[in-house]
Design a protein around this motif. Structure first.
Motif, PDB file in Angstrom:
ATOM      1  N   ALA A  23      44.430  43.759  37.036  1.00  0.00           N
ATOM      2  CA  ALA A  23      44.487  43.514  38.481  1.00  0.00           C
ATOM      3  C   ALA A  23      45.481  42.402  38.811  1.00  0.00           C
ATOM      4  O   ALA A  23      46.250  42.505  39.779  1.00  0.00           O
ATOM      5  N   LEU A  24      45.477  41.345  38.031  1.00  0.00           N
ATOM      6  CA  LEU A  24      46.421  40.250  38.253  1.00  0.00           C
ATOM      7  C   LEU A  24      47.852  40.717  38.022  1.00  0.00           C
ATOM      8  O   LEU A  24      48.772  40.370  38.775  1.00  0.00           O
ATOM      9  N   ARG A  25      48.035  41.525  37.001  1.00  0.00           N
ATOM     10  CA  ARG A  25      49.379  42.016  36.687  1.00  0.00           C
ATOM     11  C   ARG A  25      49.900  42.907  37.809  1.00  0.00           C
ATOM     12  O   ARG A  25      51.052  42.783  38.239  1.00  0.00           O
ATOM     13  N   THR A  26      49.080  43.839  38.286  1.00  0.00           N
ATOM     14  CA  THR A  26      49.539  44.755  39.327  1.00  0.00           C
ATOM     15  C   THR A  26      49.653  44.074  40.683  1.00  0.00           C
ATOM     16  O   THR A  26      50.286  44.619  41.598  1.00  0.00           O
ATOM     17  N   ALA A  27      49.065  42.887  40.831  1.00  0.00           N
ATOM     18  CA  ALA A  27      49.263  42.100  42.046  1.00  0.00           C
ATOM     19  C   ALA A  27      50.571  41.321  42.004  1.00  0.00           C
ATOM     20  O   ALA A  27      50.899  40.602  42.949  1.00  0.00           O
ATOM     21  N   GLY A  28      51.307  41.438  40.904  1.00  0.00           N
ATOM     22  CA  GLY A  28      52.608  40.806  40.801  1.00  0.00           C
ATOM     23  C   GLY A  28      52.652  39.517  40.023  1.00  0.00           C
ATOM     24  O   GLY A  28      53.697  38.870  39.946  1.00  0.00           O
ATOM     25  N   HIS A  29      51.526  39.125  39.415  1.00  0.00           N
ATOM     26  CA  HIS A  29      51.490  37.869  38.665  1.00  0.00           C
ATOM     27  C   HIS A  29      51.934  38.092  37.224  1.00  0.00           C
ATOM     28  O   HIS A  29      51.766  39.181  36.660  1.00  0.00           O
ATOM     29  N   ILE A 207      33.715  33.278  36.878  1.00  0.00           N
ATOM     30  CA  ILE A 207      33.805  34.656  37.365  1.00  0.00           C
ATOM     31  C   ILE A 207      32.694  35.442  36.673  1.00  0.00           C
ATOM     32  O   ILE A 207      32.664  35.525  35.447  1.00  0.00           O
ATOM     33  N   ASP A 208      31.769  35.982  37.452  1.00  0.00           N
ATOM     34  CA  ASP A 208      30.540  36.571  36.910  1.00  0.00           C
ATOM     35  C   ASP A 208      30.510  38.068  37.183  1.00  0.00           C
ATOM     36  O   ASP A 208      30.557  38.504  38.336  1.00  0.00           O
ATOM     37  N   ARG A 226      32.833  42.901  40.215  1.00  0.00           N
ATOM     38  CA  ARG A 226      32.251  44.124  39.678  1.00  0.00           C
ATOM     39  C   ARG A 226      32.716  44.356  38.242  1.00  0.00           C
ATOM     40  O   ARG A 226      33.893  44.160  37.921  1.00  0.00           O
ATOM     41  N   TYR A 227      31.802  44.773  37.404  1.00  0.00           N
ATOM     42  CA  TYR A 227      32.145  45.159  36.035  1.00  0.00           C
ATOM     43  C   TYR A 227      32.872  46.500  36.061  1.00  0.00           C
ATOM     44  O   TYR A 227      32.401  47.470  36.679  1.00  0.00           O
ATOM     45  N   ILE A 228      34.021  46.570  35.402  1.00  0.00           N
ATOM     46  CA  ILE A 228      34.773  47.806  35.245  1.00  0.00           C
ATOM     47  C   ILE A 228      34.838  48.125  33.753  1.00  0.00           C
ATOM     48  O   ILE A 228      35.341  47.318  32.969  1.00  0.00           O
ATOM     49  N   PRO A 229      34.337  49.268  33.317  1.00  0.00           N
ATOM     50  CA  PRO A 229      34.298  49.554  31.879  1.00  0.00           C
ATOM     51  C   PRO A 229      35.694  49.681  31.280  1.00  0.00           C
ATOM     52  O   PRO A 229      36.581  50.316  31.840  1.00  0.00           O
ATOM     53  N   TYR A 230      35.864  49.041  30.148  1.00  0.00           N
ATOM     54  CA  TYR A 230      37.046  49.238  29.314  1.00  0.00           C
ATOM     55  C   TYR A 230      36.549  49.223  27.878  1.00  0.00           C
ATOM     56  O   TYR A 230      35.966  48.237  27.425  1.00  0.00           O
ATOM     57  N   ASN A 231      36.747  50.327  27.167  1.00  0.00           N
ATOM     58  CA  ASN A 231      36.149  50.497  25.837  1.00  0.00           C
ATOM     59  C   ASN A 231      37.068  50.127  24.699  1.00  0.00           C
ATOM     60  O   ASN A 231      36.800  50.447  23.550  1.00  0.00           O
ATOM     61  N   GLY A 232      38.183  49.471  25.010  1.00  0.00           N
ATOM     62  CA  GLY A 232      39.006  48.936  23.957  1.00  0.00           C
ATOM     63  C   GLY A 232      40.040  49.903  23.433  1.00  0.00           C
ATOM     64  O   GLY A 232      40.352  50.924  24.058  1.00  0.00           O
ATOM     65  N   PRO A 233      40.558  49.611  22.240  1.00  0.00           N
ATOM     66  CA  PRO A 233      41.667  50.380  21.693  1.00  0.00           C
ATOM     67  C   PRO A 233      41.281  51.751  21.160  1.00  0.00           C
ATOM     68  O   PRO A 233      42.136  52.493  20.714  1.00  0.00           O
ATOM     69  N   LEU A 234      39.998  52.102  21.202  1.00  0.00           N
ATOM     70  CA  LEU A 234      39.598  53.429  20.747  1.00  0.00           C
ATOM     71  C   LEU A 234      40.216  54.484  21.666  1.00  0.00           C
ATOM     72  O   LEU A 234      40.414  54.236  22.859  1.00  0.00           O
ATOM     73  N   THR A 403      35.704  44.340  43.544  1.00  0.00           N
ATOM     74  CA  THR A 403      36.423  44.801  42.360  1.00  0.00           C
ATOM     75  C   THR A 403      37.379  43.706  41.879  1.00  0.00           C
ATOM     76  O   THR A 403      37.676  42.762  42.616  1.00  0.00           O
ATOM     77  N   PRO A 404      37.894  43.833  40.643  1.00  0.00           N
ATOM     78  CA  PRO A 404      38.894  42.866  40.193  1.00  0.00           C
ATOM     79  C   PRO A 404      40.078  42.734  41.150  1.00  0.00           C
ATOM     80  O   PRO A 404      40.567  41.635  41.407  1.00  0.00           O
ATOM     81  N   ASN A 405      40.551  43.857  41.708  1.00  0.00           N
ATOM     82  CA  ASN A 405      41.664  43.790  42.655  1.00  0.00           C
ATOM     83  C   ASN A 405      41.304  42.967  43.892  1.00  0.00           C
ATOM     84  O   ASN A 405      42.127  42.211  44.412  1.00  0.00           O
ATOM     85  N   GLU A 406      40.046  43.118  44.351  1.00  0.00           N
ATOM     86  CA  GLU A 406      39.609  42.373  45.534  1.00  0.00           C
ATOM     87  C   GLU A 406      39.385  40.901  45.241  1.00  0.00           C
ATOM     88  O   GLU A 406      39.409  40.064  46.147  1.00  0.00           O
ATOM     89  N   VAL A 407      39.163  40.574  43.976  1.00  0.00           N
ATOM     90  CA  VAL A 407      38.923  39.186  43.577  1.00  0.00           C
ATOM     91  C   VAL A 407      40.229  38.391  43.467  1.00  0.00           C
ATOM     92  O   VAL A 407      40.235  37.170  43.627  1.00  0.00           O
TER      93      VAL A 407
END
Length: 430
Positions: A23-29, A207-208, A226-234, A403-407
């Motif tokens: 989210a931070l990356r796509t916001a331009g940071h 950040i909780d 909000r928790y957003i699932p990311y299951n890693g490099p699998l 969401t992360p984008n909203e945060v």
């Protein structure tokens, strides 16, 4: 702005940070992720930019030596629920000393801290976001003057217990306030010419990602997310069988990532467990290590090395798991009732909260964990619609969180308040 995301090298702890980094990356940071070299492949496969720092930690070796004491200490449900009479000064002093020596100082080894600080001095991040045990990130932020925040992957048990410890220490004379965390961080900061500050333990804010009914009310600024699932490099692939609606209840049985990699497992006798659960009129999807497949299993059991939980959980009627943070949060997000076979620390706390909220069941170690008991518990979980209702309530709580984008705008404002002067896109926009 420049954001440094930090985690010690363990996929299960890093994965919960990835959606916010995106989210931070796509916001331009500008975003960099610093960890020991062992995590570099996982960072790169997440589409993020890795900064390898220091030598790989040896925490598994250290914890294996101390496992009986550490895990026995943190299996007490009364301790986890925070009963004051069980959290006396001697107990908390011993716990803090053991965890600092065997865990915190191991995963934040000196070489990692040294290179993290060196990178931060060179790159000058505006904001450092650190996994709650990765104090190296807080040290680097404090030394360089960056704003910094902890990003939680579970209930804030650490800070809840640590704040009580500080309250018990406060009335004592200064020479009797033995706090191993503070002593270690004071020594570490001193190597860089900096003094200890409480925020190196707590972050400037937190950040909780937990739903409100599972959070602790602590003396700490809080940003819900909000928790957003990311299951890693699998491999994140949608298997053909997930595209067909099951004709009977589907149950996911999973060991979890940490269980696979550390050897500290809460799921005993996996083959017997699967055979017992398969006696029910259900379809079982099991993600277990290949070595656990010790004999042929019933036809209604599908064993896979891995499957993205955010793909399979929405198709499930229940999940049986070890109680880990990622599996727990993923099931909660999709409103799936849970049968938690937790056995230590935060896993036990989440399992107990799940039961109190009517969204699942907790089976503690011992006779209640026999395969037949797990089968019967699962039958009850599937047969009582109230568990589905309880899980739906937790899901709604999680969906109500930003969401992360909203945060991201909130993090920009907090960084500006704590940092003062920013570089990059935020500075230009302001």
């Amino acid at each position: 702005m420049r954001v440094l995301v930090t985690s010690f090298a363990m996929d299960a702890h890093f994965n919960g940070m990835v959606p916010l980094a995106w989210a931070l990356r796509t916001a331009g940071h500008e975003v960099r992720v610093a960890s020991q070299p062992a995590l570099t492949p996982s960072i790169a496969r997440a589409g993020l930019t890795a900064v390898p720092v220091g030598d790989d930690h040896q925490v598994e070796r250290a914890m294996a030596a101390a496992a009986p004491g550490v895990f026995t200490l943190h299996q007490n449900p009364d301790y986890l629920e925070g009963r004051p009479e069980l959290l006396d000064l001697d107990f908390l002093e011993s716990s803090t000393t053991m965890l600092t020596a065997m865990f915190y100082a191991q995963i934040n080894n000196d070489s990692m801290v040294d290179e993290m600080v060196a990178f931060a001095r060179w790159w000058r991040p505006d904001l450092v976001i650190w996994e709650p045990f990765t104090f190296a990130g807080a040290v680097a932020a404090h030394v360089t003057g960056a704003a910094h925040a902890r990003l939680l992957w579970g209930p804030d048990l650490f800070l809840q217990v640590y704040q009580r410890f500080q309250r018990l220490l406060a009335p004592l004379p200064a020479d009797r306030r033995d706090d191993a965390v503070r002593d270690w961080l004071t020594w570490t900061l001193g190597r860089f010419g900096a003094e200890f500050a409480p925020e190196v333990v707590t972050g400037q804010w937190t950040i909780d990602q937990m739903p409100p009914s599972v959070r602790f009310e602590l003396d700490q600024p809080l940003v819900p997310m909000r928790y957003i699932p990311y299951n890693g490099p699998l491999p994140a692939v949608v298997p053909p069988w997930t595209r067909i609606d099951p004709y009977r209840p589907r149950v996911c049985v999973t060991q979890g990532m940490t269980e696979r990699t550390t050897g500290f497992s809460g799921l005993e006798a996996v083959a017997e467990l699967l055979e017992s659960v398969a006696e029910l009129d259900v379809e079982v999807i099991a993600t277990v290590k290949a070595g656990e497949r010790m004999r042929p299993l019933p036809g209604n059991v599908r064993v896979v090395d891995s499957v993205p939980l955010h793909v399979v959980l929405p198709t499930c009627d229940a999940v049986v798991h070890h109680g880990g943070a990622g599996t727990w949060a993923g099931a909660a997000l999709y409103g799936v009732p849970q049968l938690a076979l937790a056995w230590q620390w935060d896993d036990v706390f989440r399992a107990l909260r799940l039961e109190k909220l009517g969204a699942g069941m907790y089976l503690p170690p011992g006779p209640a964990r026999r395969p037949g008991a797990v089968r019967d518990g699962l039958a009850h979980l599937l047969g009582d619609a109230s568990f589905r209702d309880g899980a739906a309530r937790i899901r709604e709580e999680m969906l109500d969180c930003p969401t992360p984008n909203e945060v991201v705008p909130t993090l920009e404002d907090l960084t500006a308040a704590h940092r003062g002067v920013l570089s990059g896109p935020v500075a230009a926009r302001r």
